[in-house]
Each structure stands twice: as C-alpha cells, then as structure tokens.
Design an enzyme around this catalytic site. Structure first.
Site, PDB file in Angstrom:
ATOM      1  N   SER A 125       0.825  -1.209   0.000  1.00 28.80           N
ATOM      2  CA  SER A 125       0.000   0.000   0.000  1.00 28.80           C
ATOM      3  C   SER A 125       0.859   1.258   0.000  1.00 28.80           C
ATOM      4  CB  SER A 125      -0.860  -0.026   1.270  1.00 28.80           C
ATOM      5  OG  SER A 125      -1.418   1.236   1.526  1.00 28.80           O
ATOM      6  N   TYR A 149      -1.458  -1.059  11.031  1.00 26.34           N
ATOM      7  CA  TYR A 149      -1.824  -1.640   9.729  1.00 26.34           C
ATOM      8  C   TYR A 149      -0.723  -1.351   8.706  1.00 26.34           C
ATOM      9  CZ  TYR A 149      -3.580  -1.487   4.993  1.00 26.34           C
ATOM     10  OH  TYR A 149      -3.682  -1.625   3.636  1.00 26.34           O
ATOM     11  N   LYS A 153       2.122  -3.864   6.554  1.00 26.23           N
ATOM     12  CA  LYS A 153       2.428  -3.881   5.111  1.00 26.23           C
ATOM     13  C   LYS A 153       3.935  -3.712   4.912  1.00 26.23           C
ATOM     14  CE  LYS A 153      -1.576  -4.571   3.282  1.00 26.23           C
ATOM     15  NZ  LYS A 153      -1.827  -5.883   2.683  1.00 26.23           N
TER      16      LYS A 153
END
Ligand code: UD1
Length: 346
Positions: A125, A149, A153
């Site tokens: 991302s 989060y 990634k």
C-alpha cells in the site's frame, strides 16, 4: 498458463483480479477465511467468467490447511491479499494485526518453500511511504508508517525482501496500491465492506443509496487548493491487470521488484464528492468534520516503473467514469452481496 493461489481472493481486489486472471487463461484457486468477504462474491466471479474456482475456506496462517491445497494443486504463484485492513482498528488492536497479517505472509512463504512454489505477489500500500516525501512518490522514496496496519504492510514487504535474498529461486513483486475504487463493468461485483466503511468511496456510495445520512469530510484545513486531502484514485480493474502482469513477469524470470500502482493524478475529497454527485445525479450530503489522525495531505503515485518494467497501462483515467462503475454496482446492490440474489443478466 500458470496456476495461481489467490490468498484472500474473495475480497474486493481479489475478486476483480480472479476475473482478469481467468480471462487471461490462468487457473485460479482461492483460499479465504471470509472474515471480511463473502462466498457470494466468488459465485459472481464464476457467473461472469463461466469458470469454476476451487475454493478453500481456511485460516491462511494455518500451515497444515495450506499444505492440503499445495498438495492437491501444483501452485506456480501466490497472490497474497489475506489480511486485516482497518487503520483505526489496527491502532486499537495492534497485536491482532501483527499476528494475523504477518502470520499469513510467513505461513504462505513456509508452505511455498516446502512445495517449491517460487513466485509471490504481495498486496502492499501507499501507506508505507513517509508523509514527508515529495510528490509523486517513487518506489525508492523513504518509508515510515503512522499506524500498525501500515507497519504490517511494510514488515510484510521486508520479510519478503529478506526471504528473496536467501532463496535465490524465490522471486517477489511488491505492489503498492494507491486508492483503489470502481467496480467490474458487469455491475455484479464491487466493494462491500463489513459495518461502517472506513474508506471514502464506499461511504459516499452508502450515503447515495440512502443507507447513511451524510458523509463527514475529515479536515478542510490541509495545505491543498480546497483544504481537503488529495489522493490518487485507481480503477480496481486496472489494478487487477497489474497483478496478471506481475505474475507473468515473475513466471518469465523477472527479478524481485516493487511497483507503485496509481494514476499519477490527485483529486481532493471535495472533488471526489462533486464528481460522485454528477455520476449519480444525487445530492450526497456532506459536512466538514475534524481531521482523521494519520491522514497525509497528499498521496500521488509515480507509476512510471510499472509502465516501463511490467508494460502496465491503466485504462481508466476519468474519475467520473470510475465512480460511475462503482455506482452501477452499489445502486443495483444497495446491501452488497447480502441480498444473495443471482443476477440473470450475465
Ligand atoms: C486508507 C488507509 C490506507 C489503506 C487504504 C486502503 C488511512 C489513513 N489510510 O487510505 O492505509 O491502504 O485506505 O484502501 O486510513 N475521507 C473522508 N471521509 C470519509 C472517509 C475518508 O473525508 O468518510 C477522506 C480521508 O480523510 C482521506 C480520503 O478521504 O483524505 C481518502 O480516504 P480513504 O478512502 O480512507 O483512503 P486513505 O486514507 O487514502
């Protein structure tokens, strides 16, 4: 033709990619725990493509269950979307995010090594980039995240880079998505988040269909032309094509690599709302609210590398057209896949 295991393949980006893979002649197997997706979405993929997809409802962290799939199918490549993705929840439950998101990646890598599967495409991302970089973002820019989060990634990327270094046979493509929106042209599948949507486009759609009263615009005092945040919105079917190119690149011996996937054009939140009003012909009430913690003012991709190395050409640059495709899905499925109806139109 490759046989591809799509981990987390029942979700929004996964289902769109499954369609593209099947239509490109590849064989697709899906493993998903359905914690944030619905089996009905895969049924629609089968309806659209006319092809059967072997489906396994498993916890991707479970190596024994993964091994059953690898023993049954000769998997050439894995595309990995399996993971939690709500930023706010990740701040409240960091361990849950690290355990699940990193655990899925590690289990997949271990079982792939056991069965000799060598190509790995990872769903990363734009959130991995440090907010202080200049725009547009390039793959070599500095990374730093603002929430667990994002770190999952970034750490997932690092695990894959490290494994790629010691295992000469393992090749990895890291795909850094910017803001995926839109839906398949059939209008039969699209985004269907559980509960209150975190992301802008599904929230706008739920206001448009009358499921929610109004949208909150998170902050109007950013250093942007109208004070609202700028993002690079990319059609989900263009993202899907990039996954095919990434798998084929690896299958053809391409070296491990990282690619941004965006349109290279930024739109403010207010511009997105205005365009959605045009696309739907509806009022879509919105009011200004405080800033959301961790939101950078601008995120715009340079996707030159994906274009040059993978030969990727996004086909949808017009925001109204992209939003219209999402609206085709949402307006005909106001409760998402929950209605369970099997469309006769395809
Ligand atoms: C978010 C995640 C990102 C993740 C991506 C996945 C954050 C901080 N980032 O990106 O890590 O990879 O989703 O799709 O959550 N907005 C509103 N009102 C809303 C919702 C959003 O004004 O109800 C604004 C946000 O402040 C932001 C823009 O719309 O400026 C886009 O938000 P969103 O769709 O959540 O995407 P990102 O935050 O860019």
């Amino acid at each position: 033709m490759a046989t591809i295991l799509c981990a987390g393949g029942a979700g929004y980006i996964g289902t769109h990619t499954c369609i593209a893979l099947l239509q490109a002649g590849h064989k697709v197997i899906v493993a998903d725990d359905l914690s944030n997706s619905k089996k009905a979405a895969l049924d629609r993929v089968q309806q659209i493509t006319g092809q059967e997809i072997p489906f396994y409802q498993i916890d991707i962290k479970n190596e024994n269950e993964l091994s059953v799939i690898f023993a049954k199918h000769k998997i050439d490549a894995v595309i990995h979307w399996a993971g939690f993705k709500a930023v706010g929840e990740s701040v409240e439950k960091p361990l849950m995010y690290y355990q699940n998101n990193l655990g899925c990646t590690i289990s997949l890598l271990k079982v792939m090594a056991e069965f000799g599967a060598k190509c790995f495409v990872f769903s990363s991302s734009a959130t991995v980039y440090d907010v202080h970089n200049a725009m547009p973002l390039k793959e070599e820019d500095v990374c730093a995240c603002t929430n667990p989060y994002g770190w999952t990634k970034w750490m997932g990327e690092q695990i894959l880079r490290d494994v790629g270094k010691v295992d000469a046979q393992m090749s990895v493509v890291l795909l850094r998505y910017f803001n995926p929106i839109g839906a398949h042209e059939s209008g039969l599948i699209g985004e269907d988040p559980n509960g209150i949507p975190n992301n802008l486009m599904p929230y706008i759609s739920q206001v448009a269909v009358g499921k929610r009263e109004k949208l909150s615009i998170f902050g109007n005092d950013y250093d942007t032309p109208d004070g609202t945040c700028i993002r690079d919105y990319i059609h989900v079917t263009d993202l899907a094509q990039a996954h095919i190119l990434a798998v084929e690149y690896l299958m053809n011996g391409g070296e491990s690599n990282t690619f941004n996937l965006g349109n290279g054009v930024g739109f403010t939140v207010k511009e997105v709302i205005e365009t959605a009003r045009k696309a739907t012909g509806l009022e879509i009430k919105a009011q200004t609210a405080p800033r959301r913690a961790g939101d950078p003012a601008r995120l715009i991709a340079s996707s030159e590398k994906a274009k040059k190395v993978l030969g990727w050409k996004p086909e949808h640059a017009d925001l109204e057209e992209i939003i219209s495709s999402a609206w085709k899905w949402h307006s005909t499925h106001p409760t998402g896949f929950a209605d369970g109806r099997r469309d006769a139109s395809c």
